[in-house]
Design a protein around this motif. Structure first.
Motif: not given
Length: 254
Positions: A209-234
């Motif tokens: 993980x870089x010092x500054x995570x450029x993934x915005x809120x709402x992306x699955x990778x950002x949710x996982x980096x923040x230790x959250x539950x990610x649900x992507x409806x596809x």
């Protein structure tokens, strides 16, 4: 509700055992799972499969998609929902979705007319880089149960790709979209004349993980980096891209 449970780690994996026990509290559950590990099978189908009886349903000597097809075509009554998992490790990023057997099973369900849910467990510190134990699937299974209890919210023609951390506390759910940056690097194998194809995809759970995570809120990778539950409806539809140049090319053919 009648629920078909499958996975890509094999019928004896601890993740599917945890999922079966949790979902059986709220649904009639039948397991139709691969005989052995099918990780990375994506949506591969076999031309012919052998099927054995199992105390919880059926064992299929094939892929997760084979399991979904067999279950939806042979079980009576026909399952209302397919739940795939719990996978031992995360499945996130758009490039990963068509490679994952866990996600592939949920996607196959939608093609066959039934909503699907793919459940994957991840260690918020180490990702999937360790052995997962039965207790690691407690929260992922509980989230799967919550989604099954509220299956009417999924919507027609939709499958959910769900990644849940292996923690005991309650964490927030984020509705996400798959992150899309991806590349490959080709490396020559020093021991032979072959080449290795290496994914170039930054993974915050792998320690890069870089010092500054450029993934915005709402992306699955950002949710996982923040230790959250990610649900992507596809969905499963392939969008048609408008191309005036291709239209001209077709019109000019003689």
């Amino acid at each position: 509700m009648n629920v078909l449970v499958t996975n890509d780690d094999g019928v004896d994996a601890p993740g599917i055992d945890a999922l079966y026990n949790e979902l059986s509290v709220v649904a009639d559950v039948t397991v139709v799972a691969p005989a052995d590990n099918q990780s990375g099978a994506g949506r591969t189908n076999s031309h012919k499969v052998a099927v054995d009886n199992h105390e919880r349903g059926l064992v299929v000597h094939g892929t997760p998609c084979d399991c979904v097809a067999v279950g939806l075509q042979t079980l009576d009554p026909t399952p209302d929902l397919v739940v795939s998992g719990c996978n031992a490790g995360p499945n996130f990023g758009a490039h990963k979705l068509d490679r994952s057997g866990t996600v592939g099973a949920a996607k196959e369900a939608v093609y066959l007319g039934v909503p699907g849910i793919a459940i994957s467990a991840y260690d918020p510190i180490r990702g999937g880089q360790r052995e997962f134990e039965r207790e690691d699937f407690a929260l992922p299974s509980r989230i799967a149960r919550y989604l099954v209890e509220n299956a009417d919210s999924i919507g027609s023609g939709t499958y959910l790709n769900v990644n849940v951390p292996t923690v005991e506390r309650t964490v927030p759910i984020q509705i996400t979209r798959p992150t899309r940056d991806f590349g490959v690097r080709i490396e020559r194998d020093k021991n032979d004349d072959g080449f290795a194809v290496v994914d170039q995809f930054y993974d915050p759970l792998r320690g890069d993980r870089p010092e500054e995570l450029d993934d915005p809120k709402g992306t699955d990778r950002r949710a996982l980096a923040d230790g959250e539950i990610s649900i992507s409806p596809l969905g499963v539809g392939h969008e048609r891209k408008r191309s005036d140049d291709l239209s001209k090319l077709a019109d000019a053919f003689r």
